[in-house]
Design a protein around this motif. Structure first.
Motif, PDB file in Angstrom:
ATOM      1  N   UNK A  17       0.833  -1.196   0.000  1.00 28.57           N
ATOM      2  CA  UNK A  17       0.000   0.000   0.000  1.00 28.57           C
ATOM      3  C   UNK A  17       0.871   1.250   0.000  1.00 28.57           C
ATOM      4  N   UNK A  18       1.945   1.255   0.785  1.00 28.16           N
ATOM      5  CA  UNK A  18       2.866   2.387   0.813  1.00 28.16           C
ATOM      6  C   UNK A  18       3.451   2.638  -0.577  1.00 28.16           C
ATOM      7  N   UNK A  19       3.881   1.580  -1.229  1.00 28.42           N
ATOM      8  CA  UNK A  19       4.489   1.714  -2.562  1.00 28.42           C
ATOM      9  C   UNK A  19       3.459   2.221  -3.580  1.00 28.42           C
ATOM     10  N   UNK A  20       2.260   1.685  -3.507  1.00 30.26           N
ATOM     11  CA  UNK A  20       1.201   2.061  -4.450  1.00 30.26           C
ATOM     12  C   UNK A  20       0.884   3.546  -4.314  1.00 30.26           C
ATOM     13  N   UNK A  21       0.657   4.000  -3.093  1.00 35.55           N
ATOM     14  CA  UNK A  21       0.370   5.418  -2.858  1.00 35.55           C
ATOM     15  C   UNK A  21       1.570   6.276  -3.266  1.00 35.55           C
ATOM     16  N   UNK A  22       2.757   5.776  -2.967  1.00 37.21           N
ATOM     17  CA  UNK A  22       3.994   6.481  -3.341  1.00 37.21           C
ATOM     18  C   UNK A  22       4.063   6.691  -4.848  1.00 37.21           C
ATOM     19  N   UNK A  23       3.749   5.651  -5.614  1.00 38.75           N
ATOM     20  CA  UNK A  23       3.779   5.751  -7.074  1.00 38.75           C
ATOM     21  C   UNK A  23       2.766   6.775  -7.589  1.00 38.75           C
ATOM     22  N   UNK A  74       4.295  11.722  -1.503  1.00 44.42           N
ATOM     23  CA  UNK A  74       5.370  10.941  -2.118  1.00 44.42           C
ATOM     24  C   UNK A  74       6.494  10.672  -1.131  1.00 44.42           C
ATOM     25  N   UNK A  75       6.959  11.722  -0.479  1.00 43.43           N
ATOM     26  CA  UNK A  75       8.102  11.587   0.430  1.00 43.43           C
ATOM     27  C   UNK A  75       7.732  10.806   1.690  1.00 43.43           C
ATOM     28  N   UNK A  76       6.571  11.076   2.267  1.00 42.13           N
ATOM     29  CA  UNK A  76       6.166  10.378   3.488  1.00 42.13           C
ATOM     30  C   UNK A  76       6.019   8.879   3.229  1.00 42.13           C
ATOM     31  N   UNK A  77       5.342   8.519   2.144  1.00 38.38           N
ATOM     32  CA  UNK A  77       5.179   7.100   1.829  1.00 38.38           C
ATOM     33  C   UNK A  77       6.519   6.462   1.461  1.00 38.38           C
ATOM     34  N   UNK A  78       7.360   7.220   0.763  1.00 43.24           N
ATOM     35  CA  UNK A  78       8.679   6.701   0.404  1.00 43.24           C
ATOM     36  C   UNK A  78       9.537   6.455   1.622  1.00 43.24           C
TER      37      UNK A  78
END
Length: 242
Positions: A17-23, A74-78
């Motif tokens: 989920x983190x990666x998906x939102x990050x993308x 982007x940064x928070x999820x990354x």
């Protein structure tokens, strides 16, 4: 008949989920960054002041909202995803992840401050894009070497180190968005709107501020190219780690 087996453990699903939102957030952020640099800047130079006064406030207010909050997500999820990689690498080696996290924020924040300091004078060679580009390359190279040097204990993986550099670029870009670009643009938008609606003269410092915002935005656009390389290298181009 194809068999679909979705992972059931919380950690795996949460990281996905983190990666998906990050993308998604990154596409929004970087897409708007390229729009500003490749489309909007040339377009604004071609239209007359009256039209610019009507178009710029509405267009930029909406675009910059998505731009700046896209950068945050982007940064928070990354960071959340990278933090899990750092923690996993450290745990496998019975080491601590604190040093890696501290070096990340310290090195890349100082590097950003030095880059920003180069733009402030706004005179002579430091007002030239190519000159700033050379300075930025030198600072980025030194920062990358320092990050690798401080995280050279043998347990750090290629993913951890590559994202540590690429994410460092993203961190600096975020600081540019909120600390420079948005701080300037919101004043330029207000001044342009007041001039278009009520004929209020635009302050003299607006030209210099617009120049700083432009150079910073252009720097972000170039930095994003290197950011994407290191992000891609994390899983597909092993060049760091033991």
């Amino acid at each position: 008949m194809y068999s679909i087996n979705l992972p059931s453990d919380l950690t795996t699903n949460l990281l996905m989920l983190f990666r998906w939102i990050h993308f998604i957030a990154a596409i929004t952020w970087i897409g708007l960054l390229y729009f500003f640099n490749l489309v909007n800047v040339p377009f604004m130079k071609e239209i007359d002041p009256v039209t610019k006064g009507k178009v710029l406030p509405t267009l930029m207010s909406r675009a910059l909202w998505w731009f700046r909050w896209g950068s945050v997500v982007t940064v928070v999820m990354g960071l959340a995803y990278w933090g899990s990689i750092v923690a996993s690498d450290a745990r496998n080696a019975s080491a601590s992840s604190a040093g890696a996290m501290a070096s990340f924020f310290l090195i890349w924040t100082i590097t950003w401050a030095l880059m920003y300091a180069c733009v402030i004078p706004g005179k002579g060679a430091l007002d030239k894009g190519p000159v700033l580009a050379v300075i930025y390359v030198v600072l980025f190279t030194i920062a990358s070497c320092l990050f690798l040097r401080f995280n050279d204990h043998g347990w750090e993986s290629n993913r951890m180190l590559a994202i540590g550099i690429g994410g460092g670029i993203g961190w600096m870009m975020l600081l540019n968005v909120w600390g420079v670009i948005w701080r300037i643009q919101k004043r330029l938008i207000d001044w342009t709107k007041a001039n278009a609606d009520n004929g209020v003269p635009i302050p003299e410092q607006a030209k210099r501020m617009a120049r700083v915002a432009f150079l910073t935005s252009r720097a972000n656009a170039v930095l994003s190219v290197f950011l994407l390389f290191f992000m891609g290298a994390a899983s597909h181009y092993p060049m760091f780690g033991g």
